[in-house]
Design a protein around this motif. Structure first.
Motif, PDB file in Angstrom:
ATOM      1  N   UNK A 188       0.830  -1.193   0.000  1.00  0.00           N
ATOM      2  CA  UNK A 188       0.000   0.000   0.000  1.00  0.00           C
ATOM      3  C   UNK A 188       0.864   1.243   0.000  1.00  0.00           C
ATOM      4  N   UNK A 189       0.217   2.399  -0.095  1.00  0.00           N
ATOM      5  CA  UNK A 189       0.960   3.658  -0.103  1.00  0.00           C
ATOM      6  C   UNK A 189      -0.006   4.751   0.335  1.00  0.00           C
ATOM      7  N   UNK A 190       0.285   5.406   1.417  1.00  0.00           N
ATOM      8  CA  UNK A 190      -0.614   6.420   1.950  1.00  0.00           C
ATOM      9  C   UNK A 190      -0.459   7.723   1.163  1.00  0.00           C
ATOM     10  N   UNK A 191      -1.558   8.249   0.682  1.00  0.00           N
ATOM     11  CA  UNK A 191      -1.554   9.486  -0.098  1.00  0.00           C
ATOM     12  C   UNK A 191      -2.365  10.547   0.628  1.00  0.00           C
ATOM     13  N   UNK A 192      -2.146  11.789   0.239  1.00  0.00           N
ATOM     14  CA  UNK A 192      -2.962  12.876   0.780  1.00  0.00           C
ATOM     15  C   UNK A 192      -3.624  13.693  -0.325  1.00  0.00           C
ATOM     16  N   UNK A 193      -3.506  13.214  -1.565  1.00  0.00           N
ATOM     17  CA  UNK A 193      -4.058  13.978  -2.677  1.00  0.00           C
ATOM     18  C   UNK A 193      -4.308  13.052  -3.863  1.00  0.00           C
ATOM     19  N   UNK A 194      -5.116  13.523  -4.797  1.00  0.00           N
ATOM     20  CA  UNK A 194      -5.268  12.882  -6.103  1.00  0.00           C
ATOM     21  C   UNK A 194      -4.741  13.850  -7.143  1.00  0.00           C
ATOM     22  N   UNK A 195      -4.582  13.377  -8.354  1.00  0.00           N
ATOM     23  CA  UNK A 195      -3.918  14.191  -9.368  1.00  0.00           C
ATOM     24  C   UNK A 195      -4.636  15.511  -9.627  1.00  0.00           C
ATOM     25  N   UNK A 196      -5.962  15.485  -9.707  1.00  0.00           N
ATOM     26  CA  UNK A 196      -6.692  16.713 -10.005  1.00  0.00           C
ATOM     27  C   UNK A 196      -6.505  17.746  -8.900  1.00  0.00           C
ATOM     28  N   UNK A 197      -6.549  17.281  -7.640  1.00  0.00           N
ATOM     29  CA  UNK A 197      -6.360  18.205  -6.526  1.00  0.00           C
ATOM     30  C   UNK A 197      -4.926  18.707  -6.456  1.00  0.00           C
ATOM     31  N   UNK A 198      -3.978  17.828  -6.758  1.00  0.00           N
ATOM     32  CA  UNK A 198      -2.580  18.243  -6.736  1.00  0.00           C
ATOM     33  C   UNK A 198      -2.327  19.329  -7.769  1.00  0.00           C
ATOM     34  N   UNK A 199      -2.915  19.163  -8.948  1.00  0.00           N
ATOM     35  CA  UNK A 199      -2.707  20.163  -9.987  1.00  0.00           C
ATOM     36  C   UNK A 199      -3.306  21.505  -9.657  1.00  0.00           C
TER      37      UNK A 199
ATOM     38  N   UNK B 160      -0.216   8.966  -5.713  1.00  0.00           N
ATOM     39  CA  UNK B 160       0.206   7.737  -6.375  1.00  0.00           C
ATOM     40  C   UNK B 160      -0.604   7.556  -7.645  1.00  0.00           C
ATOM     41  N   UNK B 161      -0.042   6.824  -8.598  1.00  0.00           N
ATOM     42  CA  UNK B 161      -0.757   6.560  -9.840  1.00  0.00           C
ATOM     43  C   UNK B 161       0.101   5.759 -10.799  1.00  0.00           C
ATOM     44  N   UNK B 162      -0.451   5.569 -11.988  1.00  0.00           N
ATOM     45  CA  UNK B 162       0.257   4.835 -13.043  1.00  0.00           C
ATOM     46  C   UNK B 162       1.010   5.809 -13.941  1.00  0.00           C
ATOM     47  N   UNK B 163       2.211   5.446 -14.304  1.00  0.00           N
ATOM     48  CA  UNK B 163       3.014   6.282 -15.196  1.00  0.00           C
ATOM     49  C   UNK B 163       2.529   6.086 -16.636  1.00  0.00           C
TER      50      UNK B 163
ATOM     51  N   UNK C 276      15.533   7.852 -12.788  1.00  0.00           N
ATOM     52  CA  UNK C 276      15.171   8.033 -14.197  1.00  0.00           C
ATOM     53  C   UNK C 276      15.141   6.694 -14.925  1.00  0.00           C
ATOM     54  N   UNK C 277      16.105   5.806 -14.592  1.00  0.00           N
ATOM     55  CA  UNK C 277      16.161   4.503 -15.259  1.00  0.00           C
ATOM     56  C   UNK C 277      15.163   3.509 -14.682  1.00  0.00           C
ATOM     57  N   UNK C 278      14.791   3.683 -13.406  1.00  0.00           N
ATOM     58  CA  UNK C 278      13.980   2.672 -12.718  1.00  0.00           C
ATOM     59  C   UNK C 278      12.535   2.645 -13.194  1.00  0.00           C
ATOM     60  N   UNK C 279      12.027   3.776 -13.622  1.00  0.00           N
ATOM     61  CA  UNK C 279      10.594   3.881 -13.915  1.00  0.00           C
ATOM     62  C   UNK C 279      10.340   3.608 -15.394  1.00  0.00           C
ATOM     63  N   UNK C 280       9.322   2.760 -15.650  1.00  0.00           N
ATOM     64  CA  UNK C 280       8.887   2.463 -17.012  1.00  0.00           C
ATOM     65  C   UNK C 280       7.415   2.853 -17.166  1.00  0.00           C
ATOM     66  N   UNK C 281       7.040   3.138 -18.395  1.00  0.00           N
ATOM     67  CA  UNK C 281       5.639   3.447 -18.659  1.00  0.00           C
ATOM     68  C   UNK C 281       4.778   2.246 -18.279  1.00  0.00           C
ATOM     69  N   UNK C 282       3.740   2.513 -17.521  1.00  0.00           N
ATOM     70  CA  UNK C 282       2.851   1.462 -17.043  1.00  0.00           C
ATOM     71  C   UNK C 282       3.065   1.116 -15.588  1.00  0.00           C
ATOM     72  N   UNK C 283       4.226   1.466 -15.019  1.00  0.00           N
ATOM     73  CA  UNK C 283       4.484   1.194 -13.601  1.00  0.00           C
ATOM     74  C   UNK C 283       3.584   2.066 -12.718  1.00  0.00           C
ATOM     75  N   UNK C 284       3.321   1.563 -11.513  1.00  0.00           N
ATOM     76  CA  UNK C 284       2.647   2.352 -10.499  1.00  0.00           C
ATOM     77  C   UNK C 284       3.704   2.914  -9.556  1.00  0.00           C
ATOM     78  N   UNK C 285       3.609   4.212  -9.283  1.00  0.00           N
ATOM     79  CA  UNK C 285       4.598   4.860  -8.432  1.00  0.00           C
ATOM     80  C   UNK C 285       3.898   5.719  -7.390  1.00  0.00           C
ATOM     81  N   UNK C 286       4.607   5.928  -6.283  1.00  0.00           N
ATOM     82  CA  UNK C 286       4.213   6.919  -5.297  1.00  0.00           C
ATOM     83  C   UNK C 286       5.180   8.086  -5.375  1.00  0.00           C
TER      84      UNK C 286
END
Length: 517
Positions: free
Chosen positions: A13-24, A35-38, A77-87
């Motif tokens: 799991x990963x504790x968040x305090x925002x969603x993308x729309x609110x963050x923007x 958190x979300x998908x790249x 920069x190298x670790x993340x690929x399109x489709x991965x989920x990241x926090x």
């Protein structure tokens, strides 16, 4: 951050305090954790820009070599690929092009994708791919995601409207001993524990009426029905129906009520009473004209159903029109065929179609002023039968007689007639109040309101041919599109009331992403 932070297995799991729309929408300098998908990851010298997507939308994130240091920057920069989920945790800032961006100070890979997502060119370029793999369609197609959000909001508003008008939501069996409540061919299933065959319900009608007998005067059910018939853009064999019954109402009360409900949905969900379907504006806010069923059939086909009342004559007259006639069809079946082929395609703007011939619906009440017609109406829009409703037959003697007629037609080869339910007749014999019931096809309503070309577009996982057998990869270019065609010439109106993305850009989804300079 150590390399094993990226090579470890999926996080719990990963504790968040925002969603993308609110963050923007947050202020510059505010720290957010989301958190979300790249869906985009592009390196430009000492900077990386990407987009992550969650249920609320997308937001841009960035990595800076100057802020993170060379080693951490290179590793992330190298670790993340399109489709991965990241926090991601970081401060909000605005790029020179006005793009709201999270400058990452913490990055955690939560889970990795094993398969590559569809790219810009192959994508999900045919209907079969989008329907078979709806999860990819939702991932890459914002229009599809929005359509299902609208579906959820529409159903929620309908429930609230009914609840506010003192209706009680109930549930009735999906496995039934008899196929009744509609003229349709049922699915049959076997119950191992009981050692008996049952039918998947074609309608909840007779069970909802039993509930009204028990003094729950206003009830509704919103759920699945199943009809073992043809599939085309406006018909599915598994579909969502809403039915309600109100004691002491007649069909005129339901005409008023259903129009109010549809307008409430349009006002609250869409903010407009006009929608566009297939390039045609449909004005629900205008008055819905009342059209007489038999008059419209006579106008479009030249056959007067007040005169042509016997099966042989009607069969001959329909054959003269060049329509194919089923040898086993009943008088009611031929009337329905005539209407569907000659009248229905011309009914585009919302209208009420009233006073159907008495032979069509064995559960409906005949008119006191003209027993040859029913106290009944349909709402027809865009040539689709959206609603069916009538004043209910509450006389158990007359109901038994009509259902026995249906049994005779079934014995003669018409497998779409209703079955006689002794328990239903018994419930009526205990006394059934005068009432009116209504059914509305939810899938058709959503399709009309969201400009969906077929009902499959508004059902998350529609049943499709050969879906469990080997097939070519539908995400590949040129894959067969077996779900897009019309699998039958017509078929019963299974969503008809009571009876009744193109290639999406993932790898280049935001080529226009903000340039930091």
């Amino acid at each position: 951050m150590a390399t094993d932070e990226f090579t470890a297995g999926p996080r719990s799991g990963y504790r968040t305090d925002s969603v993308t729309a609110a963050a923007g929408a947050a202020d510059d300098g505010e720290v957010v954790r989301l958190a979300g998908r790249v869906v985009l990851w592009r390196r430009m010298g000492g900077l990386v820009f990407g987009h992550i997507q969650d249920r609320a939308g997308r937001v841009q994130v960035s990595l800076s070599r100057d802020e993170l240091g060379v080693d951490t920057f290179q590793e992330w920069a190298r670790a993340v690929k399109i489709g991965d989920f990241v926090g991601v945790t970081g401060k909000l800032y605005t790029t020179r092009r006005g793009e709201r961006t999270v400058g990452a100070s913490e990055l955690v890979v939560l889970n990795r994708t094993v398969r590559a997502l569809p790219d810009k060119w192959l994508g999900l370029s045919n209907v079969e791919a989008r329907l078979r793999r709806r999860y990819l369609d939702l991932l890459v197609n914002n229009d599809s995601r929005e359509r299902f959000r609208i579906r959820a909001r529409t159903i929620s508003r309908i429930r609230r409207f009914l609840d506010d008008n003192d209706f009680l939501e109930v549930e009735t069996p999906m496995l039934q001993e008899a196929a009744s409540g509609a003229a349709a061919r049922p699915f049959i299933t076997h119950h191992n524990a009981l050692g008996e065959d049952f039918y998947l319900r074609i309608s909840p009608e007779t069970f909802l009426k039993r509930v009204v007998v028990g003094s729950l005067d206003r009830v509704y059910e919103l759920g699945r029905n199943f009809r073992n018939e043809g599939m085309d853009p406006s018909h599915l064999q598994e579909f969502t129906m809403l039915e309600w019954y109100a004691a002491y109402w007649d069909y005129r009360d339901n005409m008023r009520f259903v129009r109010e409900m549809i307008l409430a949905v349009l006002d609250d969900v869409f903010g407009s009473r006009t929608v566009t379907y297939g390039g045609v504006k449909l004005d629900f806010g205008a008055e819905w004209p009342e059209l007489d069923y038999r008059a419209e059939v006579a106008r479009h086909s030249g056959i007067d159903l007040t005169v042509v009342r016997d099966l042989p004559t009607l069969r001959a007259r329909i054959a003269e029109l060049g329509l194919e006639v089923d040898d086993a069809a009943s008088y009611a079946g031929l009337v329905d065929l005539l209407y569907k082929k000659t009248v229905r395609p011309h009914l585009i703007q919302p209208c009420f179609l009233l006073h159907h011939p008495a032979e069509l619906v064995p559960l409906a009440r005949r008119s006191d002023s003209d027993p040859s017609q029913l106290d009944m109406f349909q709402v027809v829009v865009n040539g689709w039968e959206l609603v069916k409703a009538y004043s209910e037959l509450v006389d158990p003697v007359e109901q038994r007689r009509r259902l026995e007629e249906q049994a005779e037609l079934r014995a003669a080869g018409d497998d779409e007639t209703m079955m006689l339910e002794e328990d239903f007749i018994e419930a009526m014999e205990y006394g059934m109040p005068p009432m009116s019931g209504l059914g509305i096809g939810i899938d058709r309503l959503i399709a009309l309101l969201t400009d969906a070309p077929t009902l499959r577009e508004v059902v998350l996982f529609p049943l499709m041919r050969d879906s469990r057998r080997g097939r070519t990869d539908p995400t590949a270019a040129g894959a067969d599109d077996s779900a897009d065609g019309d699998d039958s010439a017509d078929g019963d109106d299974s969503a008809d009331g009571k009876d009744s993305a193109t290639s999406a850009d993932i790898a280049g989804a935001a080529v226009e992403a903000a340039d930091p300079v």
